[in-house]
Design a protein around this motif. Structure first.
Motif, mmCIF file in Angstrom:
data_model
loop_
_atom_site.group_PDB
_atom_site.id
_atom_site.type_symbol
_atom_site.label_atom_id
_atom_site.label_comp_id
_atom_site.label_asym_id
_atom_site.label_seq_id
_atom_site.Cartn_x
_atom_site.Cartn_y
_atom_site.Cartn_z
ATOM 1 N N THR A 1 45.700 48.000 8.357
ATOM 2 C CA THR A 1 44.941 46.463 8.506
ATOM 3 C C THR A 1 44.117 46.178 7.295
ATOM 4 O O THR A 1 43.937 45.181 6.724
ATOM 5 N N VAL A 2 43.389 47.437 6.923
ATOM 6 C CA VAL A 2 42.606 47.097 5.588
ATOM 7 C C VAL A 2 43.232 46.661 4.506
ATOM 8 O O VAL A 2 43.202 45.740 3.734
ATOM 9 N N LEU A 3 44.526 47.498 4.194
ATOM 10 C CA LEU A 3 45.550 46.979 2.900
ATOM 11 C C LEU A 3 46.270 45.599 3.323
ATOM 12 O O LEU A 3 46.193 44.843 2.398
ATOM 13 N N ILE A 4 46.583 45.327 4.631
ATOM 14 C CA ILE A 4 47.097 44.098 4.804
ATOM 15 C C ILE A 4 45.993 43.063 4.321
ATOM 16 O O ILE A 4 46.556 42.177 3.853
ATOM 17 N N ALA A 5 44.879 43.250 4.862
ATOM 18 C CA ALA A 5 43.876 42.330 4.510
ATOM 19 C C ALA A 5 43.639 41.885 3.079
ATOM 20 O O ALA A 5 43.316 40.909 2.546
ATOM 21 N N ALA A 6 43.573 43.257 2.604
ATOM 22 C CA ALA A 6 43.351 43.098 1.152
ATOM 23 C C ALA A 6 44.442 42.643 0.101
ATOM 24 O O ALA A 6 44.233 41.674 -0.576
ATOM 25 N N ALA A 7 45.604 42.974 0.544
ATOM 26 C CA ALA A 7 46.975 42.463 -0.175
ATOM 27 C C ALA A 7 47.238 40.894 0.040
ATOM 28 O O ALA A 7 47.439 40.178 -0.655
ATOM 29 N N THR A 8 46.833 40.644 1.383
ATOM 30 C CA THR A 8 47.020 39.210 1.731
ATOM 31 C C THR A 8 46.080 38.288 0.862
ATOM 32 O O THR A 8 46.382 37.147 0.475
ATOM 33 N N SER A 9 44.858 38.831 0.809
ATOM 34 C CA SER A 9 43.777 38.087 -0.079
ATOM 35 C C SER A 9 44.342 37.958 -1.513
ATOM 36 O O SER A 9 43.924 36.826 -2.209
ATOM 37 N N MET A 10 44.783 39.133 -2.125
ATOM 38 C CA MET A 10 45.314 38.942 -3.295
ATOM 39 C C MET A 10 46.548 37.871 -3.309
ATOM 40 O O MET A 10 46.568 36.989 -4.338
ATOM 41 N N PHE A 11 47.632 37.940 -2.414
ATOM 42 C CA PHE A 11 48.564 36.744 -2.308
ATOM 43 C C PHE A 11 48.032 35.445 -2.298
ATOM 44 O O PHE A 11 48.654 34.477 -2.928
ATOM 45 N N ASN A 12 46.998 35.577 -1.193
ATOM 46 C CA ASN A 12 46.248 34.067 -1.195
ATOM 47 C C ASN A 12 45.952 33.565 -2.708
ATOM 48 O O ASN A 12 46.036 32.286 -3.021
ATOM 49 N N ARG A 13 45.130 34.394 -3.219
ATOM 50 C CA ARG A 13 44.523 34.070 -4.441
ATOM 51 C C ARG A 13 45.582 33.639 -5.500
ATOM 52 O O ARG A 13 45.300 32.763 -6.363
ATOM 53 N N LEU B 1 41.189 32.266 7.057
ATOM 54 C CA LEU B 1 39.945 32.583 6.419
ATOM 55 C C LEU B 1 39.606 32.396 5.008
ATOM 56 O O LEU B 1 38.787 31.695 4.588
ATOM 57 N N ASN B 2 40.798 32.519 4.273
ATOM 58 C CA ASN B 2 40.810 32.293 2.925
ATOM 59 C C ASN B 2 41.234 30.580 2.636
ATOM 60 O O ASN B 2 41.297 30.558 1.603
ATOM 61 N N GLY B 3 41.816 30.214 3.715
ATOM 62 C CA GLY B 3 42.097 28.663 3.441
ATOM 63 C C GLY B 3 43.597 28.433 2.472
ATOM 64 O O GLY B 3 43.622 27.501 2.063
ATOM 65 N N CYS B 4 44.204 29.507 2.622
ATOM 66 C CA CYS B 4 45.358 29.375 1.782
ATOM 67 C C CYS B 4 46.726 28.951 2.868
ATOM 68 O O CYS B 4 47.406 29.346 3.475
ATOM 69 N N GLY B 5 46.764 27.412 2.648
ATOM 70 C CA GLY B 5 47.782 26.684 3.478
ATOM 71 C C GLY B 5 49.109 27.194 3.331
ATOM 72 O O GLY B 5 50.005 27.314 4.364
ATOM 73 N N PHE B 6 49.902 27.755 2.211
ATOM 74 C CA PHE B 6 51.036 28.184 2.206
ATOM 75 C C PHE B 6 51.216 29.389 2.782
ATOM 76 O O PHE B 6 52.127 29.503 3.829
ATOM 77 N N VAL C 1 48.918 32.660 -5.242
ATOM 78 C CA VAL C 1 49.407 31.100 -4.972
ATOM 79 C C VAL C 1 48.392 30.016 -5.051
ATOM 80 O O VAL C 1 48.991 29.125 -5.565
ATOM 81 N N ASP C 2 47.372 30.330 -4.522
ATOM 82 C CA ASP C 2 46.355 29.252 -4.843
ATOM 83 C C ASP C 2 45.711 28.994 -6.153
ATOM 84 O O ASP C 2 45.437 28.034 -6.561
ATOM 85 N N GLY C 3 45.712 30.108 -6.748
ATOM 86 C CA GLY C 3 45.154 30.173 -8.085
ATOM 87 C C GLY C 3 45.882 29.489 -9.058
ATOM 88 O O GLY C 3 45.481 28.799 -10.341
ATOM 89 N N LEU C 4 47.251 29.314 -8.789
ATOM 90 C CA LEU C 4 48.148 28.709 -9.781
ATOM 91 C C LEU C 4 48.519 27.551 -8.983
ATOM 92 O O LEU C 4 49.330 26.669 -9.561
ATOM 93 N N ALA C 5 48.130 26.941 -7.972
ATOM 94 C CA ALA C 5 48.264 25.827 -7.305
ATOM 95 C C ALA C 5 49.739 25.569 -6.892
ATOM 96 O O ALA C 5 50.395 24.244 -7.264
ATOM 97 N N THR C 6 50.312 26.441 -6.293
ATOM 98 C CA THR C 6 51.834 26.404 -6.353
ATOM 99 C C THR C 6 51.967 25.195 -5.097
ATOM 100 O O THR C 6 50.973 24.841 -4.323
#
Length: 184
Positions: free
Chosen positions: A138-150, A59-64, A152-157
């Motif tokens: 589930t809420v914490l997994i979704a929130a933490a995953t979104s943080m991790f997504n942002r 949903l966040n489009g985080c390929g990695f 790795v993508d925010g620094l364009a790894t």
């Protein structure tokens, strides 16, 4: 190419691994959180928790993280990668339990905004058999995953598009958990 010089070969240390090398003092606690949420004791099987992380990453489009958590989920679920692909494209028609489907709805709402998680969604998850702890996680997994997504993508790894290395990494994660000392 990453937005900042991580000081590592991005082929040897793709995605989160490069970030962990760059900043092990922050990576350690982040990986400990991943270990607790995705591999720690729970009534939700690790494969289902990884599937939630893969779906949120989709949903966040985080390929990695689609590749990593998708491979980790596939290695632990009877349906393998076809199931992961189906859930990531349409969880409403995927062959998963009503409980998991309800939790995926909560995860999707959480990644949008915590305020999007409705009382109706929580009631539906409970009616499908989810416990309060499973809803919490589930809420914490979704929130933490979104943080991790942002992160790795925010620094364009950089990361490989080939799914093979992620399938190999899945074997290591299943056997040993997430590397919480960030030493890689």
């Amino acid at each position: 190419m990453p937005h900042i010089d991580l000081g590592v070969d991005d082929q040897t240390f793709p995605g989160m691994a490069g970030l962990a090398q760059y900043r092990p003092d922050t990576a350690g606690p982040m990986l400990q959180l991943a270990q607790i949420l995705l591999r720690g004791p729970s009534t939700l099987p690790p494969g289902e928790r990884e599937l939630i992380a893969s779906y949120v990453s989709t949903l966040n489009g985080c390929g990695f993280m689609i590749l990593t958590h998708g491979a980790f989920a596939a290695a632990q679920l009877d349906g393998g990668m076809p199931l992961v692909t189906q859930v990531n494209s349409d969880p409403e028609t995927a062959p998963v339990s009503d409980k998991l489907r309800a939790l995926l709805r909560i995860a999707a709402a959480t990644r949008e905004s915590g305020r999007q998680v409705s009382e109706e969604a929580v009631k539906a998850a409970r009616a499908a058999g989810a416990t309060d702890l499973e809803i919490h996680d589930t809420v914490l997994i979704a929130a933490a995953t979104s943080m991790f997504n942002r992160y790795v993508d925010g620094l364009a790894t950089s990361y490989p598009d080939d799914p093979a290395p992620y399938a190999e990494q899945a074997k290591q994660v299943i056997a040993n958990g997430y590397n919480t000392d960030a030493s890689f």
